[in-house]
Design an enzyme around this catalytic site. Structure first.
Site, mmCIF file in Angstrom:
data_model
loop_
_atom_site.group_PDB
_atom_site.id
_atom_site.type_symbol
_atom_site.label_atom_id
_atom_site.label_comp_id
_atom_site.label_asym_id
_atom_site.label_seq_id
_atom_site.Cartn_x
_atom_site.Cartn_y
_atom_site.Cartn_z
ATOM 1 N N LYS A 151 0.843 -1.154 -0.087
ATOM 2 C CA LYS A 151 0.040 0.138 0.011
ATOM 3 C C LYS A 151 0.796 1.183 0.036
ATOM 4 O O LYS A 151 1.979 1.304 0.443
ATOM 5 C CB LYS A 151 -1.009 0.085 1.011
ATOM 6 C CG LYS A 151 -0.181 0.097 2.747
ATOM 7 C CD LYS A 151 0.032 1.418 2.999
ATOM 8 C CE LYS A 151 0.785 1.261 4.495
ATOM 9 N NZ LYS A 151 1.798 2.317 4.851
ATOM 10 N N ASP A 191 -2.898 -2.219 9.824
ATOM 11 C CA ASP A 191 -2.755 -2.215 8.294
ATOM 12 C C ASP A 191 -3.204 -3.571 7.682
ATOM 13 O O ASP A 191 -3.534 -3.639 6.369
ATOM 14 C CB ASP A 191 -1.355 -1.906 8.017
ATOM 15 C CG ASP A 191 -1.073 -0.316 8.083
ATOM 16 O OD1 ASP A 191 -1.562 0.342 8.609
ATOM 17 O OD2 ASP A 191 0.269 -0.085 7.722
HETATM 18 P P1 ATP Z 1 4.013 -0.103 7.745
HETATM 19 O O1 ATP Z 1 4.002 0.648 6.575
HETATM 20 O O2 ATP Z 1 2.847 -1.151 8.214
HETATM 21 O O3 ATP Z 1 4.353 0.636 8.825
HETATM 22 P P2 ATP Z 1 6.578 -1.224 7.054
HETATM 23 O O4 ATP Z 1 6.252 -1.454 5.572
HETATM 24 O O5 ATP Z 1 7.339 0.055 7.248
HETATM 25 O O6 ATP Z 1 5.238 -0.944 7.793
HETATM 26 P P3 ATP Z 1 7.068 -4.086 7.515
HETATM 27 O O7 ATP Z 1 7.929 -4.306 6.338
HETATM 28 O O8 ATP Z 1 5.661 -4.291 7.564
HETATM 29 O O9 ATP Z 1 7.278 -2.454 7.466
HETATM 30 O O10 ATP Z 1 8.029 -4.586 8.719
HETATM 31 C C1 ATP Z 1 8.263 -4.153 10.010
HETATM 32 C C2 ATP Z 1 9.054 -4.998 10.672
HETATM 33 O O11 ATP Z 1 8.091 -6.178 10.811
HETATM 34 C C3 ATP Z 1 10.406 -5.370 9.940
HETATM 35 O O12 ATP Z 1 11.526 -4.742 10.377
HETATM 36 C C4 ATP Z 1 10.524 -7.001 10.369
HETATM 37 O O13 ATP Z 1 11.235 -7.322 11.637
HETATM 38 C C5 ATP Z 1 8.953 -7.178 11.207
HETATM 39 N N1 ATP Z 1 8.316 -8.439 10.313
HETATM 40 C C6 ATP Z 1 7.668 -9.506 10.849
HETATM 41 N N2 ATP Z 1 7.023 -10.247 10.034
HETATM 42 C C7 ATP Z 1 7.486 -9.594 8.871
HETATM 43 C C8 ATP Z 1 6.917 -9.919 7.577
HETATM 44 N N3 ATP Z 1 6.200 -11.178 7.018
HETATM 45 N N4 ATP Z 1 7.657 -9.273 6.446
HETATM 46 C C9 ATP Z 1 7.950 -8.116 6.765
HETATM 47 N N5 ATP Z 1 8.734 -7.814 8.032
HETATM 48 C C10 ATP Z 1 8.044 -8.419 8.880
#
Ligand code: ATP
Length: 305
Positions: free
Chosen positions: A11, A142
């Site tokens: 997203k 989310d």
């Molecule tokens: P958001 O946009 O919802 O704030 P984000 O995109 O910045 O999130 P994510 O990639 O969702 O961040 O991951 C945040 C943290 O969650 C990662 O640093 C990781 O340690 C942990 N995590 C747990 N499960 C997963 C997964 N399946 N994929 C990615 N990260 C994961």
């Protein structure tokens, strides 16, 4: 059913209005989510070991920084689903990541949504979408949107969703950065900057020009209306993102914004061809690790055909 594969989109936040800090430590938000064609894929199979084991393997984009134990959001979601169904069921989950990790594109939440859809099917539970969305909301705010897809306004922590009809397809370019930004740290920095400036957070409301641009499918107006209250905090923590945003603007993007809590930057283009031109210019400018193009809106987590 022996194995089920689900495709789930990333997203981008078209508007992220961050309101006052609540007693539970979260902020009240208006979060206009838009699902784009950058997908993780998750395959759930019957467990090779005992029937109740849950295992996770991760391949692809930054796989090394994704936990494979009980902290993995897909694993959490599968366990929550099994508990809700009153069944002790297991699965082997294989996640193929294309969504940047800790990139502000909700990749972990996307994988949780994919696990809910895949295990619901693998285990023959037959739970409707609204039940999966309730279970998902407990995993992360989310997750319900990753199940729903399209474009939607999220209120509360982002989990109370109202779908938005859009008048067309929008074309995007994403500049992926080296390393991630921690979402809680970015919110903390946002609070700190506001306090230092003596600013009271306003009650968040959906932007009317943004909603009008979405309804009309007007990319130019949408580019002007993109807004992210977390952007100053993301830029304070990662000043180099300023150069990335400038490079996209210089390349003629209709809008340039940090995606969610960053560090991914999102650029809106007027067409697929325009997106390819902006992508080429961004690559040439050397202001990011890699560049991908995508379009939206796309559906949420679905079983791959
Ligand atoms: P958001 O946009 O919802 O704030 P984000 O995109 O910045 O999130 P994510 O990639 O969702 O961040 O991951 C945040 C943290 O969650 C990662 O640093 C990781 O340690 C942990 N995590 C747990 N499960 C997963 C997964 N399946 N994929 C990615 N990260 C994961």
């Amino acid at each position: 059913m022996i194995e089920v594969t689900v495709r789930v989109p990333a997203k981008v936040n078209l508007q992220l209005a961050v309101g006052p800090l609540r007693d539970d430590g979260f902020h009240d938000l208006v979060n206009v989510f838009h699902a784009v064609s950058l997908f993780d894929e998750l395959t759930a199979s019957e467990p090779a070991a005992s029937a109740e084991t849950l295992t996770v393997r991760v391949e692809g984009e930054s796989a090394g920084s994704v936990p494979t134990g009980e902290d993995n959001l897909a694993s959490k979601a599968a366990r929550a689903l099994a508990a809700r169904a009153g069944a002790s069921r297991g699965a082997d989950l294989l996640i193929r990541k294309a969504i940047p990790v800790a990139g502000g594109m909700a990749g972990g939440s996307a994988d949780a949504a994919a696990a809910l859809v895949a295990c619901n099917e693998l285990w023959g539970l037959g739970l409707p979408l609204e039940n999966l969305m309730e279970i998902g909301a407990d995993i992360g705010s989310d997750v319900p949107f990753a199940l729903l897809g399209g474009t939607a306004v999220g209120r509360g922590k982002g989990e109370l969703l109202t779908p938005v009809e859009t008048g067309g397809t929008f074309h995007w370019v994403f500049a992926l950065a080296d390393g991630g930004l921690s979402t809680p740290k970015v919110y903390g920095e946002c609070d700190r900057l506001r306090e230092a400036a003596g600013e009271e957070a306003a009650w968040p409301i959906a932007s009317e020009p943004l909603m009008a641009a979405l309804h009309e499918g007007d990319a130019k107006a949408l580019g002007l209306a993109l807004v992210n209250d977390l952007q100053p905090a993301a830029l304070a923590l990662r000043p180099s993102l300023g150069r990335t945003l400038d490079a996209g603007r210089d390349a003629g993007a209709l809008g340039a914004i940090v995606s969610g809590s960053g560090p991914t930057c999102a650029f809106l283009a007027g067409s697929g061809t325009h997106a390819a031109e902006v992508a080429l210019a961004l690559t040439g400018a050397g202001v990011c690790r890699s560049v991908v193009t995508a379009s939206g809106p796309v559906p949420g987590a679905v079983v791959a055909g």
